[in-house]
Enzyme design. Structure first.
Site, PDB file in Angstrom:
ATOM      1  N   CYS A 178      -7.403   3.431  -1.557  1.00  0.00           N
ATOM      2  CA  CYS A 178      -6.923   1.734  -1.884  1.00  0.00           C
ATOM      3  C   CYS A 178      -6.950   1.404  -0.248  1.00  0.00           C
ATOM      4  CB  CYS A 178      -5.350   2.270  -1.895  1.00  0.00           C
ATOM      5  SG  CYS A 178      -4.810   0.111  -2.520  1.00  0.00           S
ATOM      6  N   HIS A 224       1.310   5.785   5.804  1.00  0.00           N
ATOM      7  CA  HIS A 224       1.079   4.364   5.902  1.00  0.00           C
ATOM      8  C   HIS A 224       0.139   4.213   7.030  1.00  0.00           C
ATOM      9  CE1 HIS A 224       2.428   0.605   5.583  1.00  0.00           C
ATOM     10  NE2 HIS A 224       3.061   0.441   6.284  1.00  0.00           N
ATOM     11  N   THR A 247       2.241   1.729  -9.663  1.00  0.00           N
ATOM     12  CA  THR A 247       2.778   1.397  -9.191  1.00  0.00           C
ATOM     13  C   THR A 247       2.993   1.106  -7.475  1.00  0.00           C
ATOM     14  OG1 THR A 247       2.432   3.904  -8.852  1.00  0.00           O
ATOM     15  CG2 THR A 247       4.381   3.394 -10.502  1.00  0.00           C
ATOM     16  N   ARG A 248       4.039   0.402  -7.167  1.00  0.00           N
ATOM     17  CA  ARG A 248       4.192  -0.220  -5.737  1.00  0.00           C
ATOM     18  C   ARG A 248       5.772  -0.045  -5.909  1.00  0.00           C
ATOM     19  NH1 ARG A 248      -0.202  -0.162  -5.777  1.00  0.00           N
ATOM     20  NH2 ARG A 248      -1.867  -1.759  -4.649  1.00  0.00           N
ATOM     21  N   LYS A 270       5.745  -6.356  -2.619  1.00  0.00           N
ATOM     22  CA  LYS A 270       6.904  -6.521  -3.134  1.00  0.00           C
ATOM     23  C   LYS A 270       6.851  -8.072  -3.053  1.00  0.00           C
ATOM     24  CE  LYS A 270       8.689  -3.273   0.067  1.00  0.00           C
ATOM     25  NZ  LYS A 270       7.281  -3.784   0.864  1.00  0.00           N
ATOM     26  N   LYS A 280       3.874  10.389  -5.947  1.00  0.00           N
ATOM     27  CA  LYS A 280       2.845   9.568  -5.659  1.00  0.00           C
ATOM     28  C   LYS A 280       2.827  10.293  -4.172  1.00  0.00           C
ATOM     29  CE  LYS A 280       1.840   5.381  -5.024  1.00  0.00           C
ATOM     30  NZ  LYS A 280       0.792   4.186  -6.365  1.00  0.00           N
ATOM     31  N   HIS A 335      -4.834  -2.534  -7.097  1.00  0.00           N
ATOM     32  CA  HIS A 335      -4.526  -2.336  -7.983  1.00  0.00           C
ATOM     33  C   HIS A 335      -3.765  -0.027  -7.944  1.00  0.00           C
ATOM     34  CE1 HIS A 335      -7.308  -0.126  -5.466  1.00  0.00           C
ATOM     35  NE2 HIS A 335      -6.953   0.895  -5.983  1.00  0.00           N
TER      36      HIS A 335
HETATM   37  C1  LIG Z   1      -2.674   2.790  -1.589  1.00  0.00           C
HETATM   38  C2  LIG Z   1      -1.303   1.842  -1.319  1.00  0.00           C
HETATM   39  C3  LIG Z   1       0.081   1.544  -1.445  1.00  0.00           C
HETATM   40  C4  LIG Z   1       0.020   0.364  -1.186  1.00  0.00           C
HETATM   41  N1  LIG Z   1       2.154   0.773  -0.809  1.00  0.00           N
HETATM   42  C5  LIG Z   1       3.117  -0.705  -1.363  1.00  0.00           C
HETATM   43  C6  LIG Z   1       4.257  -0.616  -1.673  1.00  0.00           C
HETATM   44  O1  LIG Z   1       4.584   0.400  -1.992  1.00  0.00           O
HETATM   45  N2  LIG Z   1       4.754  -1.250  -1.415  1.00  0.00           N
HETATM   46  C7  LIG Z   1       4.505  -2.977  -0.488  1.00  0.00           C
HETATM   47  O2  LIG Z   1       4.943  -3.584  -0.681  1.00  0.00           O
HETATM   48  N3  LIG Z   1       3.086  -3.098  -0.477  1.00  0.00           N
HETATM   49  C8  LIG Z   1       2.226  -1.770  -0.654  1.00  0.00           C
HETATM   50  N4  LIG Z   1       1.246  -1.837  -0.732  1.00  0.00           N
HETATM   51  C9  LIG Z   1       0.222  -2.766  -0.243  1.00  0.00           C
HETATM   52  C10 LIG Z   1       0.150  -4.278  -1.187  1.00  0.00           C
HETATM   53  O3  LIG Z   1      -0.688  -3.344  -2.589  1.00  0.00           O
HETATM   54  C11 LIG Z   1      -0.919  -5.262  -0.841  1.00  0.00           C
HETATM   55  O4  LIG Z   1      -0.563  -5.731   0.847  1.00  0.00           O
HETATM   56  C12 LIG Z   1      -1.343  -6.677  -2.096  1.00  0.00           C
HETATM   57  O5  LIG Z   1      -1.830  -5.627  -2.741  1.00  0.00           O
HETATM   58  C13 LIG Z   1      -2.286  -7.514  -0.771  1.00  0.00           C
HETATM   59  O6  LIG Z   1      -2.680  -8.322  -2.070  1.00  0.00           O
HETATM   60  P1  LIG Z   1      -3.982  -9.646  -1.466  1.00  0.00           P
HETATM   61  O7  LIG Z   1      -3.749  -9.918  -3.051  1.00  0.00           O
HETATM   62  O8  LIG Z   1      -3.453  -9.767  -0.281  1.00  0.00           O
HETATM   63  O9  LIG Z   1      -5.312  -8.404  -1.404  1.00  0.00           O
HETATM   64  P2  LIG Z   1      -6.299  -7.920  -2.237  1.00  0.00           P
HETATM   65  O10 LIG Z   1      -5.227  -7.502  -3.703  1.00  0.00           O
HETATM   66  O11 LIG Z   1      -7.080  -6.574  -2.372  1.00  0.00           O
HETATM   67  O12 LIG Z   1      -6.963  -8.990  -3.428  1.00  0.00           O
HETATM   68  C14 LIG Z   1      -7.734  -9.753  -2.653  1.00  0.00           C
HETATM   69  C15 LIG Z   1      -8.868 -10.204  -3.697  1.00  0.00           C
HETATM   70  O13 LIG Z   1      -9.927 -10.884  -3.211  1.00  0.00           O
HETATM   71  C16 LIG Z   1     -10.980 -11.030  -3.670  1.00  0.00           C
HETATM   72  N5  LIG Z   1     -12.259 -11.409  -3.651  1.00  0.00           N
HETATM   73  C17 LIG Z   1     -12.605 -10.943  -1.403  1.00  0.00           C
HETATM   74  N6  LIG Z   1     -13.757 -11.972  -1.567  1.00  0.00           N
HETATM   75  C18 LIG Z   1     -13.365 -13.069  -2.714  1.00  0.00           C
HETATM   76  C19 LIG Z   1     -14.751 -13.429  -2.419  1.00  0.00           C
HETATM   77  N7  LIG Z   1     -15.994 -13.684  -1.776  1.00  0.00           N
HETATM   78  N8  LIG Z   1     -15.217 -13.994  -4.131  1.00  0.00           N
HETATM   79  C20 LIG Z   1     -13.668 -14.187  -4.864  1.00  0.00           C
HETATM   80  N9  LIG Z   1     -13.263 -13.160  -4.444  1.00  0.00           N
HETATM   81  C21 LIG Z   1     -12.805 -12.528  -3.017  1.00  0.00           C
HETATM   82  C22 LIG Z   1     -11.030  -9.547  -3.792  1.00  0.00           C
HETATM   83  O14 LIG Z   1     -12.277  -9.061  -4.540  1.00  0.00           O
HETATM   84  C23 LIG Z   1      -9.189  -9.245  -4.530  1.00  0.00           C
HETATM   85  O15 LIG Z   1      -9.360  -8.836  -5.745  1.00  0.00           O
HETATM   86  C24 LIG Z   1       0.098  -0.726  -1.033  1.00  0.00           C
HETATM   87  C25 LIG Z   1      -0.937  -1.076  -0.865  1.00  0.00           C
HETATM   88  C26 LIG Z   1      -1.839   0.637  -0.938  1.00  0.00           C
HETATM   89  C27 LIG Z   1      -3.629   0.582  -0.779  1.00  0.00           C
END
Ligand SMILES: Cc1cc2nc3c(=O)[nH]c(=O)nc-3n(C[C@H](O)[C@H](O)[C@H](O)COP(=O)(O)OP(=O)(O)OC[C@H]3O[C@@H](n4cnc5c(N)ncnc54)[C@H](O)[C@@H]3O)c2cc1C
Length: 392
Positions: free
Chosen positions: A321, A278, A55-56, A354, A274, A52
Site C-alpha cells: 500500500c 507507520h 480494514t482501517r 477515517k 494485521k 484498498h
Molecule cells: C497500509 C496502510 C494502512 C493504513 N491504515 C490506516 C488506518 O488504519 N486509518 C486511517 O485513517 N488511515 C489509514 N491509512 C491511510 C489511508 O488509507 C489513506 O490516507 C487514504 O486511503 C488516502 O486516500 P486518497 O483518496 O488520498 O488516495 P488514493 O486511495 O490513492 O486515491 C487516489 C486515486 O486517484 C487516482 N488517480 C491518480 N492519478 C489519476 C489520474 N491522472 N487520473 C485519474 N485518476 C487518478 C488513483 O488511481 C487513486 O485511485 C492507511 C494506509 C495504508 C497504505
C-alpha cells in the site's frame, strides 16, 4: 438540459481520483445538487493506491486536538452512510495506546483524550495482564484504551460511497486517466477518451497528486512511500480475534522504531493479524513493486517477538500500500494558490481513511466557496513556503 450538458462533457464539478477522499468528496457534492463527474485512472476496484484493503482503524486518540475534534462529527457521518446504504462499515473494538509512561508523544495522546473528554479506560499492569494476556506491557510502559475506536471496512466503504453517489445522479468514469488539466474559469480536463469541462475541479489523486498538479504549475513537498502490509499468524487460532476482545493497538516508541506500530484484531484472513509500521521506503507510485526494502518488516518482526508472543514472528502474508507523506504529516486541504476553482486534498500521510467523510465535506465546502466547518489552518499549502518548487 442537464443530461444534455453531461453528454457534452459539461459538469458543475469534476473530481479526479476515486480513492476514499475523492469518493466522499463526490458524494458530498452530489448531495449538494452539483452535477459531478468522478474520474479514476484504473478500473474499480483497484489495489494500486492508498485506499484498498478490507480494514482501517478509526479512532479519536490523536496527539492534536484538531483531529480529535473533527472525529466527533466524522463518526456521525460514517453512521449516516451506513444508514443510507444499509451496510455495516464500522465495528467497535477500542484502540489500545501504549508506550513509555514518560514519553512526550504518549503524554500528548493521553492529554488530548482527556481534554476532549473521550471515553477511555486506563489499564494498570495487573488489569492489562488479565485483559490482554497475550500482549506484553513492559516495566515503565502505560496503556490507555480509546473505547470509541474500532475497525472500518475499507473496501466496503468505498463501494458504499460510490453507489450512493451514483444513486444521486453522480457519474463515475473509471479506466480514464486524466492526462491534462487546463485551468481557467471553466476547467478543461482531458483523458484518453475525451474532454470534460466544469466550473470547479477537485484533485484527490493520492500518490499521484504532484503528477496532476504539474499541469497547474504547482508542486507540493510530498513523498510517496511503500508500506509492507504484514499479516502475522496466531500460534493458537482465535487468540487475537474480536471474540477475545482484542482491540486495535498503537505502540509508541518501541525499541529501534522511529514511528508507531499499529495493529488490528484478526479479521480479513482467519488466524492472521494485521500489524504494520507507520513508515515505509521511498518510491514512485508507478514503480511501487520495484521497492523491495524490508526495513519495516524487520522492525515489526522484532516487535512481534517481544510484545506479541502468541504470534509467529515472520509475516505469513505481505501486501503493498502507499502513503503520501507531507513534511509535518498533516493533510493538505486547500484551494490552489493560483486557481481558486481548483481544490486540493492530498498528503494524507497514512492516517486519512477515517477522516474520509469529513474530508469530503470540507473539500465540497471549499469547492462551493462556503466557509469550511473547521479551522483549516493546519492544512494550508502556505505552511510549505520554502519547501515548494516554482509555480508557472
Ligand atoms: C497500509 C496502510 C494502512 C493504513 N491504515 C490506516 C488506518 O488504519 N486509518 C486511517 O485513517 N488511515 C489509514 N491509512 C491511510 C489511508 O488509507 C489513506 O490516507 C487514504 O486511503 C488516502 O486516500 P486518497 O483518496 O488520498 O488516495 P488514493 O486511495 O490513492 O486515491 C487516489 C486515486 O486517484 C487516482 N488517480 C491518480 N492519478 C489519476 C489520474 N491522472 N487520473 C485519474 N485518476 C487518478 C488513483 O488511481 C487513486 O485511485 C492507511 C494506509 C495504508 C497504505
Amino acid at each position: 438540459m442537464a443530461e444534455q450538458q453531461q453528454q457534452q462533457g459539461e459538469f458543475d464539478c469534476i473530481v479526479v481520483g476515486a480513492g476514499v477522499q475523492g469518493c466522499f468528496t463526490a458524494y458530498q457534492l452530489a448531495k449538494n445538487h452539483q452535477r459531478t463527474l468522478l474520474l479514476e485512472q484504473f478500473l474499480l476496484p483497484h489495489s494500486r493506491g492508498s485506499s484498498h484493503g478490507q480494514t482501517r482503524i478509526i479512532r479519536k486518540a490523536y496527539e492534536q486536538d484538531f483531529y480529535t475534534v473533527m472525529m466527533e462529527e466524522c463518526y456521525q457521518l460514517w453512521a449516516q452512510l451506513e444508514k443510507e446504504t444499509n451496510t455495516t462499515l464500522f465495528r467497535r473494538t477500542g484502540i489500545l495506546v501504549k508506550g513509555p509512561e514518560d514519553d512526550e508523544e504518549f503524554q500528548l495522546f493521553t492529554e488530548t483524550l482527556r481534554r476532549n473528554a473521550v471515553p477511555t479506560e486506563t489499564l494498570m499492569p495487573d488489569e492489562f495482564q488479565k485483559r490482554l494476556p497475550h500482549m506484553v506491557l513492559r516495566s515503565g510502559e502505560a496503556a490507555v484504551i480509546d473505547t470509541t475506536a474500532g475497525v472500518l471496512y475499507a473496501d466496503r466503504a468505498l463501494k458504499a460511497a460510490q453507489s450512493y453517489f451514483q444513486s444521486l445522479g453522480g457519474v463515475i468514469k473509471d479506466g480514464e486517466k486524466v492526462l491534462n488539466i487546463q485551468p481557467g474559469s471553466i476547467v478543461t480536463v482531458t483523458t484518453a477518451s475525451g474532454e470534460y469541462r466544469a466550473k470547479r475541479l477537485v484533485i484527490t489523486a493520492g500518490p499521484w497528486a504532484n503528477t496532476l498538479l504539474a499541469h497547474t504549475g504547482l508542486q507540493l513537498p510530498l513523498s510517496v512511500v511503500k508500506i509492507n502490509v504484514c499479516y502475522w499468524r496466531e500460534k493458537v487460532a482465535g487468540t487475537y480475534g474480536v471474540a477475545t476482545r482484542f482491540p486495535c493497538f498503537l505502540q509508541i516508541a518501541s525499541d529501534g522504531a522511529d514511528y508507531h506500530i499499529y495493529g488490528l484484531p484478526s479479521n480479513e484472513y482467519p488466524g492472521l493479524v494485521k500489524i504494520c509500521y507507520h513508515m515505509g521506503s521511498d518510491t514512485e507510485p508507478d514503480r511501487r513493486d520495484r521497492q523491495k526494502d524490508q526495513t519495516d518488516v524487520n522492525i515489526l518482526s522484532r516487535f512481534v517477538s517481544i510484545f506479541l508472543p502468541g504470534l509467529e514472528p515472520e509475516p505469513a502474508v505481505v501486501e503493498s500500500c502507499l502513503y503520501t507523506v507531507t513534511p509535518d504529516h498533516h493533510f493538505v486541504l486547500d484551494r490552489h494558490p493560483s486557481h481558486s476553482n481548483i481544490i486540493i486534498g492530498a498528503g494524507f500521510s497514512g492516517h486519512g481513511f477515517k477522516f474520509g467523510p469529513i474530508v469530503g465535506k470540507l473539500l465540497c465546502e471549499l469547492s462551493l466557496g462556503k466557509v469550511p466547518s473547521y479551522d483549516l489552518s493546519p492544512f494550508k499549502i502556505q505552511r510549505f513556503q520554502g519547501h515548494m518548487k516554482a509555480s508557472l
